[in-house]
Write a protein that holds these residues in place. Structure first.
Motif, PDB file in Angstrom:
ATOM      1  N   LEU A 339       0.831  -1.200   0.000  1.00  0.00           N
ATOM      2  CA  LEU A 339       0.000   0.000   0.000  1.00  0.00           C
ATOM      3  C   LEU A 339       0.869   1.254   0.000  1.00  0.00           C
ATOM      4  CD1 LEU A 339      -2.894   1.155   0.115  1.00  0.00           C
ATOM      5  CD2 LEU A 339      -2.720   1.112   2.618  1.00  0.00           C
ATOM      6  N   GLY A 340       1.999   1.205   0.690  1.00  0.00           N
ATOM      7  CA  GLY A 340       2.901   2.355   0.699  1.00  0.00           C
ATOM      8  C   GLY A 340       3.523   2.652  -0.647  1.00  0.00           C
ATOM      9  N   GLN A 341       3.453   1.697  -1.561  1.00  0.00           N
ATOM     10  CA  GLN A 341       4.022   1.882  -2.907  1.00  0.00           C
ATOM     11  C   GLN A 341       2.940   2.182  -3.945  1.00  0.00           C
ATOM     12  OE1 GLN A 341       5.787  -2.121  -2.899  1.00  0.00           O
ATOM     13  NE2 GLN A 341       7.813  -1.177  -3.132  1.00  0.00           N
ATOM     14  N   ILE A 342       1.747   2.572  -3.492  1.00  0.00           N
ATOM     15  CA  ILE A 342       0.637   2.682  -4.430  1.00  0.00           C
ATOM     16  C   ILE A 342       0.876   3.716  -5.521  1.00  0.00           C
ATOM     17  CG2 ILE A 342      -0.689   4.327  -3.014  1.00  0.00           C
ATOM     18  CD1 ILE A 342      -3.224   2.697  -3.964  1.00  0.00           C
ATOM     19  N   ASN A 343       1.536   4.809  -5.217  1.00  0.00           N
ATOM     20  CA  ASN A 343       1.780   5.812  -6.260  1.00  0.00           C
ATOM     21  C   ASN A 343       2.742   5.290  -7.317  1.00  0.00           C
ATOM     22  OD1 ASN A 343       0.160   8.125  -5.345  1.00  0.00           O
ATOM     23  ND2 ASN A 343       1.510   8.081  -3.565  1.00  0.00           N
ATOM     24  N   GLU A 344       3.749   4.501  -6.896  1.00  0.00           N
ATOM     25  CA  GLU A 344       4.641   3.883  -7.872  1.00  0.00           C
ATOM     26  C   GLU A 344       3.879   2.879  -8.737  1.00  0.00           C
ATOM     27  OE1 GLU A 344       7.372   4.461  -4.186  1.00  0.00           O
ATOM     28  OE2 GLU A 344       5.231   4.361  -4.641  1.00  0.00           O
ATOM     29  N   ALA A 345       2.949   2.121  -8.112  1.00  0.00           N
ATOM     30  CA  ALA A 345       2.150   1.159  -8.869  1.00  0.00           C
ATOM     31  C   ALA A 345       1.259   1.868  -9.886  1.00  0.00           C
ATOM     32  CB  ALA A 345       1.305   0.318  -7.912  1.00  0.00           C
ATOM     33  N   ASP A 347       1.872   4.873 -11.245  1.00  0.00           N
ATOM     34  CA  ASP A 347       2.746   5.407 -12.305  1.00  0.00           C
ATOM     35  C   ASP A 347       3.138   4.312 -13.289  1.00  0.00           C
ATOM     36  OD1 ASP A 347       2.667   7.951 -11.237  1.00  0.00           O
ATOM     37  OD2 ASP A 347       4.567   7.760 -10.151  1.00  0.00           O
ATOM     38  N   ASP A 348       3.406   3.115 -12.774  1.00  0.00           N
ATOM     39  CA  ASP A 348       3.757   1.998 -13.644  1.00  0.00           C
ATOM     40  C   ASP A 348       2.579   1.617 -14.533  1.00  0.00           C
ATOM     41  OD1 ASP A 348       5.785  -0.223 -14.231  1.00  0.00           O
ATOM     42  OD2 ASP A 348       3.991  -1.380 -13.730  1.00  0.00           O
ATOM     43  N   THR A 349       1.367   1.678 -13.979  1.00  0.00           N
ATOM     44  CA  THR A 349       0.169   1.368 -14.762  1.00  0.00           C
ATOM     45  C   THR A 349      -0.041   2.404 -15.864  1.00  0.00           C
ATOM     46  OG1 THR A 349      -0.838   0.346 -12.815  1.00  0.00           O
ATOM     47  CG2 THR A 349      -2.313   0.926 -14.618  1.00  0.00           C
ATOM     48  N   LYS A 350       0.253   3.661 -15.557  1.00  0.00           N
ATOM     49  CA  LYS A 350       0.075   4.729 -16.545  1.00  0.00           C
ATOM     50  C   LYS A 350       0.955   4.564 -17.773  1.00  0.00           C
ATOM     51  CE  LYS A 350      -1.336   8.477 -13.419  1.00  0.00           C
ATOM     52  NZ  LYS A 350      -0.885   9.762 -12.801  1.00  0.00           N
ATOM     53  N   THR A 351       2.066   3.857 -17.651  1.00  0.00           N
ATOM     54  CA  THR A 351       2.959   3.690 -18.802  1.00  0.00           C
ATOM     55  C   THR A 351       2.302   2.891 -19.919  1.00  0.00           C
ATOM     56  OG1 THR A 351       3.963   1.621 -18.002  1.00  0.00           O
ATOM     57  CG2 THR A 351       4.949   3.705 -17.244  1.00  0.00           C
ATOM     58  N   GLY A 352       1.246   2.133 -19.562  1.00  0.00           N
ATOM     59  CA  GLY A 352       0.563   1.309 -20.560  1.00  0.00           C
ATOM     60  C   GLY A 352       1.194  -0.055 -20.750  1.00  0.00           C
ATOM     61  N   ALA A 353       2.332  -0.302 -20.104  1.00  0.00           N
ATOM     62  CA  ALA A 353       3.018  -1.581 -20.278  1.00  0.00           C
ATOM     63  C   ALA A 353       2.468  -2.660 -19.359  1.00  0.00           C
ATOM     64  CB  ALA A 353       4.516  -1.405 -20.036  1.00  0.00           C
TER      65      ALA A 353
END
Length: 363
Positions: A339-345, A347-353
């Motif tokens: 949960l503490g890494q949710i913003n990184e998760a 951002d990774d989703t936003k890449t579309g990969a």
């Protein structure tokens, strides 16, 4: 009131803040679910980015799985300790839509501003999409959960709550695809891959994935696509026609919220075909098409919310397909985060990969 950790959106477009919030006990038909996993859906990202407006501060997240930890006094058939999938489909069971077998468009309103969440100081905190699952626990209506075997891994199970039912349901329910028919799936992301799986399970003859990325087209083949076409090709619908050996396909499933995809979707259709609209553009975005062509060719366009599913009917079926090895879930998971890494998760989703990123609460 008990405090839990949740990722809160205080400002559209800003990073979520993991903080203590209040969650009241379940009442009446409600159940409290201690979450094991919640996936990152593009709908959460669109809401948090301000694409659809809404009330703030808010807790997003709606694709979850966990264990019931408490129940209201009117709950039946569910008990503490039960493993469940948590969905956003809050259905009253008695409005005209529910009575006609379409609980995903229940007409009984729900105000997330008056839901079970409050800020630590007792102020308003919006329970987004009737779920608020970017949190350690949720309190939701019993209609939103489906009991599953505790043997089903929760990181796989949570995917069924939105992406899987939306993609598979768009094909088998909204498009009513019959064995031997041809289908195009525009977008080979998380929902698109599930639409491809749905077409394979439904017995489609040709399943053509259309995407901007050659890499995603290769992944689409792993999930059942028979062919792949780049959306960047000149008039890709003509290439599809060549692949299927006829003027077009029986169904086009648009799984991305991109206006160019919606503009082009009818061009892939054969006579009598149907465009199923799944991907959700931002509010105010407008697509264009030629009504005369749809009318002359007997074609149609239909929206599909959450795959038009009845969760108590369709989720057990999909879980069974997974246990048989006929529905890929584990292969959909790109990454596992805390949960503490949710913003990184996110951002990774936003890449579309990413296919699907999952937050695990035991990390």
């Amino acid at each position: 009131m008990p405090l839990i950790k949740a990722a809160v959106c205080h400002e559209f477009g800003a990073p979520l803040v993991v903080e203590d919030v209040e969650l009241r006990a379940p009442e009446g038909r409600e159940v409290e679910v201690t979450l094991d996993a919640v996936a990152i859906c593009h709908s959460d990202i669109s809401y948090a980015g301000g694409g659809w407006g809404g009330s703030l501060p808010a807790v997003y997240g709606h694709e979850a799985a966990g264990r019931i930890s408490a129940t209201g006094d009117q709950v039946s058939g569910l008990a503490p300790g039960d493993s469940v999938i948590v969905t956003l489909i809050r259905a009253c069971g008695s409005c005209p839509s529910c009575a006609s077998g379409r609980p995903v468009i229940c007409e009984t309103p729900y105000d997330g501003d008056t839901g079970p969440l409050k800020t630590k100081d007792g102020s308003k905190l919006h329970q987004a999409m009737a779920s608020g699952a970017f949190a350690e626990k949720v309190v939701v209506d019993q209609a939103q959960v489906v009991k599953i075997s505790p043997d089903i891994p929760k990181d796989a199970a949570c995917l069924i709550a939105c992406g899987v039912i939306t993609g598979v349901g768009a094909v088998v329910n909204a498009a009513a695809l019959r064995p031997g028919q041809d289908v195009v799936v525009i977008g080979a992301g998380g929902v698109g891959l599930n639409a491809i799986q749905g077409a394979r399970i439904a017995g489609a003859r040709r399943i053509v994935a259309v995407d901007m990325s050659e890499e995603k087209l290769e992944i689409a083949r792993e999930f059942g696509a028979t062919d792949g076409v780049l959306a960047t090709d000149n008039k890709p619908w003509r290439k599809v026609a060549g692949l299927v050996g006829r003027a077009g396909v029986d169904a086009v499933i648009v799984t991305v919220g991109a206006i160019p995809a919606y503009d082009d979707a009818p061009k892939y259709l054969a006579a009598g075909g149907r465009v199923v609209m799944v991907g959700m553009p931002h509010s105010g975005d407008v697509s264009t098409y030629e009504p005369v062509m749809l009318a002359a060719m007997g074609q149609g366009m239909v929206g599909s919310k959450m795959g038009d599913v009845v969760i108590q009917r369709d989720i057990p079926w999909m879980v069974d397909l997974y246990t048989q090895g006929r529905l890929k879930l584990d292969q959909l998971i790109s990454g596992r985060w805390s949960l503490g890494q949710i913003n990184e998760a996110i951002d990774d989703t936003k890449t579309g990969a990413a296919r699907r990123n999952v937050i695990l609460f035991d990390r």
